[in-house]
Design a protein around this motif. Sequence first.
Motif, PDB file in Angstrom:
ATOM      1  N   ARG A  15       0.826  -1.196   0.000  1.00 52.32           N
ATOM      2  CA  ARG A  15       0.000   0.000   0.000  1.00 52.32           C
ATOM      3  C   ARG A  15       0.863   1.249   0.000  1.00 52.32           C
ATOM      4  N   HIS A  49      -5.985  -0.346  -3.479  1.00 51.82           N
ATOM      5  CA  HIS A  49      -6.171  -0.954  -2.156  1.00 51.82           C
ATOM      6  C   HIS A  49      -6.249   0.112  -1.070  1.00 51.82           C
ATOM      7  N   TYR A 135     -11.961  -6.392  -1.160  1.00 50.22           N
ATOM      8  CA  TYR A 135     -10.522  -6.137  -1.184  1.00 50.22           C
ATOM      9  C   TYR A 135      -9.667  -7.400  -1.379  1.00 50.22           C
ATOM     10  N   GLN A 139      -7.009  -8.177  -4.470  1.00 53.08           N
ATOM     11  CA  GLN A 139      -5.659  -8.704  -4.269  1.00 53.08           C
ATOM     12  C   GLN A 139      -5.458  -9.996  -5.076  1.00 53.08           C
ATOM     13  N   ASP A 142      -4.784  -9.037  -8.521  1.00 54.04           N
ATOM     14  CA  ASP A 142      -3.399  -8.542  -8.662  1.00 54.04           C
ATOM     15  C   ASP A 142      -2.449  -9.695  -8.966  1.00 54.04           C
ATOM     16  N   ILE A 143      -2.655 -10.781  -8.257  1.00 55.02           N
ATOM     17  CA  ILE A 143      -1.736 -11.919  -8.364  1.00 55.02           C
ATOM     18  C   ILE A 143      -2.020 -12.735  -9.626  1.00 55.02           C
ATOM     19  N   VAL A 151       4.301 -15.506  -4.042  1.00 51.38           N
ATOM     20  CA  VAL A 151       3.879 -14.218  -3.496  1.00 51.38           C
ATOM     21  C   VAL A 151       4.518 -13.985  -2.135  1.00 51.38           C
ATOM     22  N   VAL A 153       4.911 -12.445   1.203  1.00 52.95           N
ATOM     23  CA  VAL A 153       4.028 -11.670   2.090  1.00 52.95           C
ATOM     24  C   VAL A 153       4.349 -12.002   3.539  1.00 52.95           C
ATOM     25  N   GLN A 157      -0.960 -11.906   5.857  1.00 53.79           N
ATOM     26  CA  GLN A 157      -1.578 -11.977   4.533  1.00 53.79           C
ATOM     27  C   GLN A 157      -1.932 -13.408   4.115  1.00 53.79           C
ATOM     28  N   HIS A 160      -5.358 -14.203   2.813  1.00 54.56           N
ATOM     29  CA  HIS A 160      -5.639 -13.643   1.491  1.00 54.56           C
ATOM     30  C   HIS A 160      -5.071 -14.515   0.372  1.00 54.56           C
TER      31      HIS A 160
HETATM   32  N1  TRP Z   1      -2.970  -6.708   0.984  1.00 56.08           N
HETATM   33  C1  TRP Z   1      -1.556  -6.464   1.010  1.00 56.08           C
HETATM   34  C2  TRP Z   1      -1.207  -5.743   2.322  1.00 56.08           C
HETATM   35  O1  TRP Z   1      -2.062  -5.123   2.917  1.00 56.08           O
HETATM   36  C3  TRP Z   1      -1.094  -5.638  -0.146  1.00 56.08           C
HETATM   37  C4  TRP Z   1      -1.340  -6.316  -1.453  1.00 56.08           C
HETATM   38  C5  TRP Z   1      -2.241  -5.964  -2.381  1.00 56.08           C
HETATM   39  C6  TRP Z   1      -0.644  -7.439  -1.957  1.00 56.08           C
HETATM   40  N2  TRP Z   1      -2.165  -6.785  -3.469  1.00 56.08           N
HETATM   41  C7  TRP Z   1      -1.198  -7.689  -3.237  1.00 56.08           C
HETATM   42  C8  TRP Z   1       0.372  -8.243  -1.461  1.00 56.08           C
HETATM   43  C9  TRP Z   1      -0.769  -8.756  -4.005  1.00 56.08           C
HETATM   44  C10 TRP Z   1       0.811  -9.302  -2.241  1.00 56.08           C
HETATM   45  C11 TRP Z   1       0.238  -9.569  -3.505  1.00 56.08           C
HETATM   46  O2  TRP Z   1      -0.068  -5.780   2.726  1.00 56.08           O
END
Ligand code: TRP
Length: 404
Positions: A15, A49, A135, A139, A142-143, A151, A153, A157, A160
């Motif tokens: 973010r 996001h 949200y 995400q 995004d991936i 990924v 993280v 996370q 997610h």
């Molecule tokens: N949700 C993640 C966070 O708050 C940020 C994020 C958004 C993210 N899209 C992503 C992380 C895709 C990894 C892959 O930190």
Amino acid sequence: MSFVDSERRVLSGMRPSGRLHIGHYHGVLKNWIRLQHEYECFFCIVDWHALTTDYDEVSGISQLVMDMAVDWLAAGVSPSSATLFIQSQVPEHAELHLLLSMICPLGWLERVPSYKERQEPQQSKDLSTYGFLGYPLLQAADILLYRAGVVPVGVDQLPHIEFCRDIARRFNHMYGREPGFELKAEAAIVKLGKKTATLYNNLRRAFQEQGDVEALETARALLKDQQSITLGDKERLFGYLEGGGKVILPEPQALLSDAPKLSGLDGRKMAKSNGNAIFLRDSSSEVEEKIKRMPTDPARVHRNDPGEPERCPVWPLHQVYSSADTCAWVQQGCREAGIGCLECKGPLIDAVCKELQPIQLRAVDYQNSPDLVRNILAEGAEHARDEARETLSEVRLALGLNYR
Ligand code: TRP
Ligand code: SF4
């Protein structure tokens, strides 16, 4: 069909929170910098996001994005090794998000921990919005848009990423089947015997129609125990649970970093909002000030009172920044009251300043060339879009949206 080596592709997002601190550096950026040489990396500033929670304070967002981009670059995330871009400059994220929303069960979103927590009555801000609920799906888009298999993280996370895997699986199930597969799978079910076949069918239906992930797990366990069918049929039935056939959107894996969480100046987790951070662009005198002001073991009221590093927020920083010798010197000196707290903080101040110096030199250059930073991000977005379009054309085709 375009081929992507998912296993070698990394996507991560952050973010736009403005200037980053040394917690980000040790926890995230150092890891990215290592990964960028081993994988094809996409690093995304996820400005959409930010809007899911901060929709009411949008004025500063472009500055936050720029500040964060400067810090990424200054820390060593390299545009010649990785693709750096802003999410909203790749509108394909929104299209995939929309298409995935068609098959995303509400229940899956409602039970994501980050959503559940924000619905508690004591939360100050009302986040029962469509955007915030969706949200994790954004995400996931995004991936999956890059068919990234890896990924990086933090543990927070993990739900997610699990959610993203479930969505990918569901998508592949619904749109990735190949001719002939279904008949073979149905024939294999018959071979399970009546009782097991009924159980399998019920569990499969519970997963596919209600998105019941537990039913999926149970069905998998059931299949594992089957002795009477061939390996080929078993594979088919595993695939049939989730769709099988063609994988359009590969399921990603989370890559957890092994770096310990850096604690802040007051011993709590380092965060901008906690006011306990050392920023990458803090000057040497600011670093010195901040560390000198740090609270220490409350037992050390006087210079002669012995202390205990384990009770002191300075100690975890030594463990990250200091050599084994210095750490031993701290432990002994503290416990025997052989050193004073300011003395103890000296080598830490030096180590932090030394680490930050080259980063800050680069940061000044980038800060003075905002056009350079904007160009890097624009080129990153161009490259990201090329890859994103490839995935989306597969997705559109699978959904029957291939008009000419
Ligand atoms: N949700 C993640 C966070 O708050 C940020 C994020 C958004 C993210 N899209 C992503 C992380 C895709 C990894 C892959 O930190
Ligand atoms: Fe903390 Fe060092 Fe003081 Fe011990 S000597 S209390 S570790 S600052």
